[in-house]
Write a protein that holds these residues in place. Structure first.
Motif, PDB file in Angstrom:
ATOM      1  N   ARG A  78      32.394  42.374 -91.912  1.00 43.08           N
ATOM      2  CA  ARG A  78      31.868  43.638 -92.440  1.00 43.08           C
ATOM      3  C   ARG A  78      30.784  44.238 -91.542  1.00 43.08           C
ATOM      4  O   ARG A  78      30.657  45.451 -91.439  1.00 43.08           O
ATOM      5  CB  ARG A  78      31.292  43.427 -93.848  1.00 43.08           C
ATOM      6  N   VAL A  79      29.995  43.388 -90.892  1.00 43.85           N
ATOM      7  CA  VAL A  79      28.890  43.910 -90.078  1.00 43.85           C
ATOM      8  C   VAL A  79      29.257  44.071 -88.607  1.00 43.85           C
ATOM      9  O   VAL A  79      28.480  44.641 -87.831  1.00 43.85           O
ATOM     10  CB  VAL A  79      27.622  43.027 -90.189  1.00 43.85           C
ATOM     11  N   SER A  80      30.427  43.598 -88.213  1.00 44.55           N
ATOM     12  CA  SER A  80      30.764  43.524 -86.785  1.00 44.55           C
ATOM     13  C   SER A  80      30.775  44.885 -86.093  1.00 44.55           C
ATOM     14  O   SER A  80      30.513  44.981 -84.892  1.00 44.55           O
ATOM     15  CB  SER A  80      32.125  42.842 -86.602  1.00 44.55           C
ATOM     16  N   GLY A  81      31.067  45.936 -86.830  1.00 52.74           N
ATOM     17  CA  GLY A  81      31.150  47.249 -86.188  1.00 52.74           C
ATOM     18  C   GLY A  81      29.840  48.012 -86.150  1.00 52.74           C
ATOM     19  O   GLY A  81      29.791  49.118 -85.588  1.00 52.74           O
ATOM     20  N   HIS A  82      28.806  47.466 -86.715  1.00 54.56           N
ATOM     21  CA  HIS A  82      27.521  48.176 -86.795  1.00 54.56           C
ATOM     22  C   HIS A  82      26.572  47.630 -85.723  1.00 54.56           C
ATOM     23  O   HIS A  82      25.898  46.618 -85.925  1.00 54.56           O
ATOM     24  CB  HIS A  82      26.921  48.024 -88.191  1.00 54.56           C
ATOM     25  N   LEU A  83      26.536  48.287 -84.606  1.00 54.83           N
ATOM     26  CA  LEU A  83      25.816  47.763 -83.435  1.00 54.83           C
ATOM     27  C   LEU A  83      24.352  48.211 -83.430  1.00 54.83           C
ATOM     28  O   LEU A  83      23.885  48.889 -82.510  1.00 54.83           O
ATOM     29  CB  LEU A  83      26.528  48.203 -82.153  1.00 54.83           C
ATOM     30  N   LYS A  84      23.640  47.819 -84.436  1.00 58.80           N
ATOM     31  CA  LYS A  84      22.208  48.115 -84.510  1.00 58.80           C
ATOM     32  C   LYS A  84      21.453  47.215 -83.527  1.00 58.80           C
ATOM     33  O   LYS A  84      21.905  46.098 -83.232  1.00 58.80           O
ATOM     34  CB  LYS A  84      21.691  47.859 -85.928  1.00 58.80           C
ATOM     35  N   PRO A  85      20.304  47.676 -83.018  1.00 64.37           N
ATOM     36  CA  PRO A  85      19.461  46.761 -82.242  1.00 64.37           C
ATOM     37  C   PRO A  85      19.175  45.500 -83.075  1.00 64.37           C
ATOM     38  O   PRO A  85      18.722  45.597 -84.215  1.00 64.37           O
ATOM     39  CB  PRO A  85      18.191  47.570 -81.990  1.00 64.37           C
ATOM     40  N   THR A  86      19.468  44.348 -82.502  1.00 63.19           N
ATOM     41  CA  THR A  86      19.431  43.099 -83.266  1.00 63.19           C
ATOM     42  C   THR A  86      18.719  42.003 -82.492  1.00 63.19           C
ATOM     43  O   THR A  86      18.918  41.851 -81.292  1.00 63.19           O
ATOM     44  CB  THR A  86      20.866  42.638 -83.607  1.00 63.19           C
ATOM     45  N   MET A  87      17.887  41.253 -83.211  1.00 60.91           N
ATOM     46  CA  MET A  87      17.237  40.066 -82.668  1.00 60.91           C
ATOM     47  C   MET A  87      17.591  38.878 -83.559  1.00 60.91           C
ATOM     48  O   MET A  87      17.527  38.974 -84.788  1.00 60.91           O
ATOM     49  CB  MET A  87      15.719  40.238 -82.622  1.00 60.91           C
ATOM     50  N   ILE A  88      18.000  37.780 -82.938  1.00 57.41           N
ATOM     51  CA  ILE A  88      18.302  36.550 -83.667  1.00 57.41           C
ATOM     52  C   ILE A  88      17.364  35.461 -83.168  1.00 57.41           C
ATOM     53  O   ILE A  88      17.288  35.206 -81.967  1.00 57.41           O
ATOM     54  CB  ILE A  88      19.762  36.123 -83.464  1.00 57.41           C
ATOM     55  N   MET A  89      16.654  34.807 -84.089  1.00 57.33           N
ATOM     56  CA  MET A  89      15.682  33.784 -83.725  1.00 57.33           C
ATOM     57  C   MET A  89      15.958  32.503 -84.498  1.00 57.33           C
ATOM     58  O   MET A  89      16.457  32.540 -85.629  1.00 57.33           O
ATOM     59  CB  MET A  89      14.262  34.251 -84.029  1.00 57.33           C
ATOM     60  N   TRP A  90      15.606  31.370 -83.871  1.00 59.07           N
ATOM     61  CA  TRP A  90      15.780  30.075 -84.538  1.00 59.07           C
ATOM     62  C   TRP A  90      14.699  29.112 -84.061  1.00 59.07           C
ATOM     63  O   TRP A  90      14.169  29.261 -82.962  1.00 59.07           O
ATOM     64  CB  TRP A  90      17.143  29.472 -84.199  1.00 59.07           C
ATOM     65  N   GLY A  91      14.399  28.144 -84.912  1.00 65.66           N
ATOM     66  CA  GLY A  91      13.540  27.040 -84.518  1.00 65.66           C
ATOM     67  C   GLY A  91      14.388  25.846 -84.147  1.00 65.66           C
ATOM     68  O   GLY A  91      15.344  25.507 -84.855  1.00 65.66           O
ATOM     69  N   ASP A  92      14.075  25.178 -83.048  1.00 65.63           N
ATOM     70  CA  ASP A  92      14.934  24.100 -82.552  1.00 65.63           C
ATOM     71  C   ASP A  92      14.872  22.832 -83.410  1.00 65.63           C
ATOM     72  O   ASP A  92      15.706  21.936 -83.263  1.00 65.63           O
ATOM     73  CB  ASP A  92      14.602  23.776 -81.094  1.00 65.63           C
ATOM     74  N   ARG A  93      13.905  22.752 -84.322  1.00 66.00           N
ATOM     75  CA  ARG A  93      13.782  21.564 -85.180  1.00 66.00           C
ATOM     76  C   ARG A  93      14.029  21.891 -86.650  1.00 66.00           C
ATOM     77  O   ARG A  93      13.523  21.217 -87.546  1.00 66.00           O
ATOM     78  CB  ARG A  93      12.405  20.914 -84.973  1.00 66.00           C
TER      79      ARG A  93
END
Length: 278
Positions: free
Chosen positions: A211-226
Motif C-alpha cells: 500500500r505504501v510502495s508508491g508513495h515516495l515521500k522523503p523517508t528516514m529509517i533508523m534502528w538500534g543494533d542491540r
C-alpha cells in the motif's frame, strides 16, 4: 501536557514549538506513551511544531469504541491531527508507531510530508518472546495484569542497551500505564492483529508495504543494533521496501534511539524534514 477531546475520547498530548511551524507528529510503540519522545521536543521545536501523543487506548488516553487495529489507530491519530488543526505532517513512529505511521501514509498520502521509521514493526517476523507469549490463550491477560514494581523494571531493561536509562520515573510510568482500565484489552487486541506465538504475521506486513510502495515521500529509517524487541536485521528488509529512503544503524543502542541517541537522532532527521519546503 494536556488532555483534549477527540470524537468523545480523552486523549493526552504534548505540544511544543510555534503552532504556525510545520507539524511533526511522534508516535510511540505498543503499551507505551508519549514519554518515549520527550527528549525530541526541545531538540526539534525551534523550527517545528512538535506533537507527541498517547495513541487511543495507550498511555493515559482513553480507547476508541472500535476494536484496536492498525487502521483504527491510524484513523484515530488523523482525528487528533484534525482536532489540533495541523496541516500536512512529518510522521515519526517507533515500533508499533512506525506501522501506524505507514498506515496513515497509505490512507491519506497527501497529508504526509515525510516519514521517519524508528525500529519499526512491519519488516520481519522476529519479535521478542515476551510479545509472542501474549498469544497463548489466557496467558497474555495474566501477564499484563502483573506489571508491578517487580516486573516493570524487567520490561524496561529490554528496551535499552544502556541500563542506566531504566530510571525509577520510567518504571513508575510503566506501572501507571498498566493500571489504566483498558490497558490489557487494547494491548491484546492490537497484538493479536499483528501476530502470534510464531512472531509477527506476514499477511498484514506485505499488504501494508504494498500500500505504501508508491508513495515516495522523503523517508528516514533508523534502528538500534542491540534491539532485542525487533532485531536490527529487519533494517535490511526496510531498505528493500523503501529503496529511496535514507537509513542509519546506531551502535550500542536498543529499541529507542530517540532516547538513547537523542541528539544524534535529531541531527540525522533534520535534513530529511528540511527536504519539504516550508
Amino acid at each position: 501536557m494536556k488532555f483534549i477531546d477527540v470524537r468523545g475520547t480523552r486523549i493526552r498530548i504534548h505540544e511544543s514549538g510555534s503552532v504556525s511551524a510545520p507539524p511533526v507528529v511522534l508516535l510511540h510503540g505498543i503499551g507505551r506513551s508519549l514519554e518515549d519522545w520527550s527528549l525530541q521536543h526541545s531538540l526539534l521545536d525551534d523550527e517545528y511544531r512538535v506533537i507527541s501523543l498517547d495513541m487511543p487506548g495507550f498511555g493515559l488516553s482513553q480507547r476508541l469504541p472500535a476494536p484496536t487495529t492498525l487502521d483504527s489507530l491510524a484513523d484515530g491519530v488523523w482525528s487528533i491531527v484534525d482536532r489540533l488543526d495541523a496541516g500536512p505532517v512529518h510522521l515519526m513512529g517507533n515500533s508499533l508507531g512506525g506501522a501506524v505511521s505507514m498506515t496513515m501514509l497509505a490512507s491519506q498520502p497527501e497529508r504526509v510530508s515525510t516519514l521517519t521509521l524508528v525500529n519499526s514493526a512491519g519488516f520481519g517476523k522476529e519479535v521478542t518472546i515476551a510479545l509472542r507469549l501474549l498469544a497463548v490463550p489466557g496467558l497474555g491477560r495474566r501477564l499484563l495484569s502483573r506489571v508491578d514494581a517487580r516486573t516493570a523494571p524487567r520490561m524496561e531493561r529490554q528496551i535499552f542497551a544502556d541500563l542506566a536509562l531504566v530510571t525509577p520515573e520510567r518504571v513508575e510510568m510503566a506501572i501507571r500505564i498498566a493500571r489504566q482500565p483498558d490497558f490489557a484489552a487494547v494491548y491484546l487486541e492490537i497484538a493479536k492483529e499483528l501476530g502470534g506465538l510464531r512472531g509477527v504475521a506476514a499477511p498484514w506486513r506485505s499488504a501494508l508495504l504494498q500500500r505504501v510502495s508508491g508513495h515516495l515521500k522523503p523517508t528516514m529509517i533508523m534502528w538500534g543494533d542491540r534491539d532485542v524487541i525487533l532485531p536490527s536485521a529487519h533494517l535490511a528488509a526496510a531498505r528493500v521496501a523503501f529503496p529511496h529512503a535514507q537509513s542509519h544503524l546506531f551502535g550500542d543502542t536498543g529499541h529507542m534511539p530517540q532516547i538513547e541517541r537523542a541528539e544524534e537522532f535529531a541531527r540525522l532527521v533534520r535534513p530529511v524534514l528540511a527536504r519539504v519546503p516550508v
